[in-house]
Scaffold this active site. Sequence first.
Site, mmCIF file in Angstrom:
data_model
loop_
_atom_site.group_PDB
_atom_site.id
_atom_site.type_symbol
_atom_site.label_atom_id
_atom_site.label_comp_id
_atom_site.label_asym_id
_atom_site.label_seq_id
_atom_site.Cartn_x
_atom_site.Cartn_y
_atom_site.Cartn_z
ATOM 1 N N HIS A 12 0.823 -1.234 0.014
ATOM 2 C CA HIS A 12 0.012 0.098 0.231
ATOM 3 C C HIS A 12 0.887 1.255 0.137
ATOM 4 C CE1 HIS A 12 1.031 -0.067 4.317
ATOM 5 N NE2 HIS A 12 0.637 1.140 4.495
ATOM 6 N N SER A 108 2.683 -7.620 -15.161
ATOM 7 C CA SER A 108 3.308 -6.366 -15.968
ATOM 8 C C SER A 108 3.390 -6.969 -17.538
ATOM 9 C CB SER A 108 4.634 -6.267 -15.318
ATOM 10 O OG SER A 108 5.398 -5.488 -16.194
ATOM 11 N N SER A 109 3.374 -5.709 -18.253
ATOM 12 C CA SER A 109 3.126 -5.948 -19.753
ATOM 13 C C SER A 109 4.662 -6.666 -20.122
ATOM 14 C CB SER A 109 3.045 -4.802 -20.539
ATOM 15 O OG SER A 109 3.754 -3.778 -19.993
ATOM 16 N N CYS A 110 5.570 -6.699 -19.366
ATOM 17 C CA CYS A 110 6.869 -7.222 -19.726
ATOM 18 C C CYS A 110 7.058 -8.772 -19.488
ATOM 19 C CB CYS A 110 8.118 -6.724 -19.038
ATOM 20 S SG CYS A 110 8.359 -7.122 -17.148
ATOM 21 N N TYR A 137 12.366 -10.170 -13.750
ATOM 22 C CA TYR A 137 11.453 -9.692 -13.110
ATOM 23 C C TYR A 137 10.323 -10.610 -13.746
ATOM 24 C CZ TYR A 137 7.819 -6.154 -12.066
ATOM 25 O OH TYR A 137 6.535 -5.661 -11.885
ATOM 26 N N LYS A 141 6.967 -12.816 -12.232
ATOM 27 C CA LYS A 141 5.603 -12.335 -12.550
ATOM 28 C C LYS A 141 4.981 -13.768 -13.302
ATOM 29 C CE LYS A 141 5.074 -8.368 -10.615
ATOM 30 N NZ LYS A 141 4.220 -8.314 -9.527
ATOM 31 N N HIS A 180 11.254 4.334 -13.297
ATOM 32 C CA HIS A 180 10.937 4.220 -14.868
ATOM 33 C C HIS A 180 11.116 5.612 -15.411
ATOM 34 C CE1 HIS A 180 8.717 0.684 -13.042
ATOM 35 N NE2 HIS A 180 9.233 0.364 -14.083
HETATM 36 O O1 GFB Z 1 10.662 3.286 -17.884
HETATM 37 P P1 GFB Z 1 11.523 2.283 -18.380
HETATM 38 O O2 GFB Z 1 12.854 2.035 -17.613
HETATM 39 O O3 GFB Z 1 10.766 0.701 -18.713
HETATM 40 O O4 GFB Z 1 12.108 2.664 -19.795
HETATM 41 P P2 GFB Z 1 10.853 -0.434 -19.690
HETATM 42 C C1 GFB Z 1 11.368 3.099 -20.814
HETATM 43 C C2 GFB Z 1 12.018 3.584 -21.957
HETATM 44 O O5 GFB Z 1 12.678 4.819 -21.482
HETATM 45 C C3 GFB Z 1 13.432 2.865 -22.295
HETATM 46 C C4 GFB Z 1 13.908 5.237 -21.825
HETATM 47 O O6 GFB Z 1 13.481 2.591 -23.828
HETATM 48 C C5 GFB Z 1 14.603 3.715 -21.681
HETATM 49 O O7 GFB Z 1 15.806 3.550 -22.292
HETATM 50 N N1 GFB Z 1 14.730 6.127 -21.008
HETATM 51 C C6 GFB Z 1 14.929 7.264 -21.388
HETATM 52 C C7 GFB Z 1 14.669 6.036 -19.387
HETATM 53 N N2 GFB Z 1 15.317 8.088 -20.171
HETATM 54 C C8 GFB Z 1 15.162 7.109 -19.123
HETATM 55 C C9 GFB Z 1 15.652 7.522 -17.928
HETATM 56 O O8 GFB Z 1 16.087 8.326 -17.209
HETATM 57 N N3 GFB Z 1 15.204 6.280 -16.967
HETATM 58 C C10 GFB Z 1 14.612 5.267 -17.440
HETATM 59 N N4 GFB Z 1 14.413 4.347 -16.576
HETATM 60 N N5 GFB Z 1 14.167 5.003 -18.551
HETATM 61 C C11 GFB Z 1 10.670 -1.665 -17.399
HETATM 62 C C12 GFB Z 1 11.112 -2.943 -16.831
HETATM 63 O O9 GFB Z 1 11.051 -1.532 -18.852
HETATM 64 O O10 GFB Z 1 9.104 -1.831 -17.570
HETATM 65 C C13 GFB Z 1 10.184 -3.425 -15.794
HETATM 66 O O11 GFB Z 1 12.444 -2.710 -16.719
HETATM 67 C C14 GFB Z 1 8.840 -3.197 -15.762
HETATM 68 O O12 GFB Z 1 10.270 -4.576 -15.552
HETATM 69 C C15 GFB Z 1 8.401 -1.673 -16.398
HETATM 70 O O13 GFB Z 1 8.165 -4.115 -16.600
HETATM 71 C C16 GFB Z 1 6.961 -1.562 -16.644
HETATM 72 O O14 GFB Z 1 9.615 -0.355 -20.250
HETATM 73 O O15 GFB Z 1 11.854 -0.459 -20.541
#
Ligand code: GFB
Length: 311
Positions: A12, A108-110, A137, A141, A180
């Site tokens: 929560h 999760s969608s992954c 991950y 899931k 994220h």
């Molecule tokens: O949000 P994110 O980490 O989730 O990254 P994923 C989404 C996209 O944003 C990738 C880009 O193409 C990243 O390279 N990106 C650009 C960034 N700048 C940034 C930044 O500063 N930080 C981050 N984090 N990304 C996750 C999974 O993947 O999605 C988890 O790792 C989970 O398991 C989640 O399922 C919903 O969609 O790539």
Amino acid sequence: MDRNARIYVAGHRGLVGSAILRKLREAGFRNILARDRRELDLTDQAAVTRFFAEARPEYVFLAAARVGGIRANSSFPADFIRDNLLIQTHVIDASRRFGTAKLLFLGSSCIYPRLAPQPIREEYLLSGPLEPTNEWYAVAKIAGIKMVQSFRRQYGFRGICLMPTNLYGPGDNFDPEGSHVIPALIRRFHEAKMAGAREVVVWGSGTPRREFLYVDDLADACILLMKIYDGEEIVNVGSGEEVAIAELAEAVRKTVGFEGNIRFDLSRPDGTPRKLLDSSRIRSLGWKPAIRLAEGLKSTYEWFLSQVAAK
Ligand code: GFB
């Protein structure tokens, strides 16, 4: 679920769990159980057993998980697979043993193959290789889904599984490296604006496409499914609103009011090229999202200003 039902929201304090809690309270549910990590460590089976034996929740929203963005997932694969397997196994098993009437498991969608046809239908689960940056991950899931489905078959346990697309909103984790993309960019653009910097770095090429859903819309879907859905099939929940990361960065830049440039850092991973869910199943059950991306980014930035930047 009547208004006095004992409802346990696991997780929560997180993005999803806090939104479910808010929505349940708004809807008049009076008997909500919540324990933070210091009170109840869900990776500790004995502690989970004690809690369920005492509290006997009738409904369980399983929103507790170790989550993070692309970098956290690929840097800490052991934590992601271990903690998620433990948390979900303990909570699902205790729910079955102590008479929980219904449990909703959040995936999760992954979980879907990296190169699944788009939009991704629920049937595509386990039809191809996973995205390597988050396969640990995803495997945890997928095990959670299979556990819920097997408990339904063998014990008649009423567990259901919901697969959300990429989520964001108030209550998110704004850690610059581990979060994220939306919270990471909100923080980075905000700090650049405050510092009068000339440019902001965005990871990857900017070309991957993602579908984003505001967490309050997801919470509505969770409560709806808990009330009316009782099937073995998993259910996708996405907004249908898909953007390239470059477009998202531009939208965050505008929301925050940063006037400098954006630079893409190609040494950072892109992850999966595209991840758009087919959400016709939940839509046919009467759910649709209410908050568009521009509006959601605005309220998330306001929350960030009041809760994170203010500290
Ligand atoms: O949000 P994110 O980490 O989730 O990254 P994923 C989404 C996209 O944003 C990738 C880009 O193409 C990243 O390279 N990106 C650009 C960034 N700048 C940034 C930044 O500063 N930080 C981050 N984090 N990304 C996750 C999974 O993947 O999605 C988890 O790792 C989970 O398991 C989640 O399922 C919903 O969609 O790539």
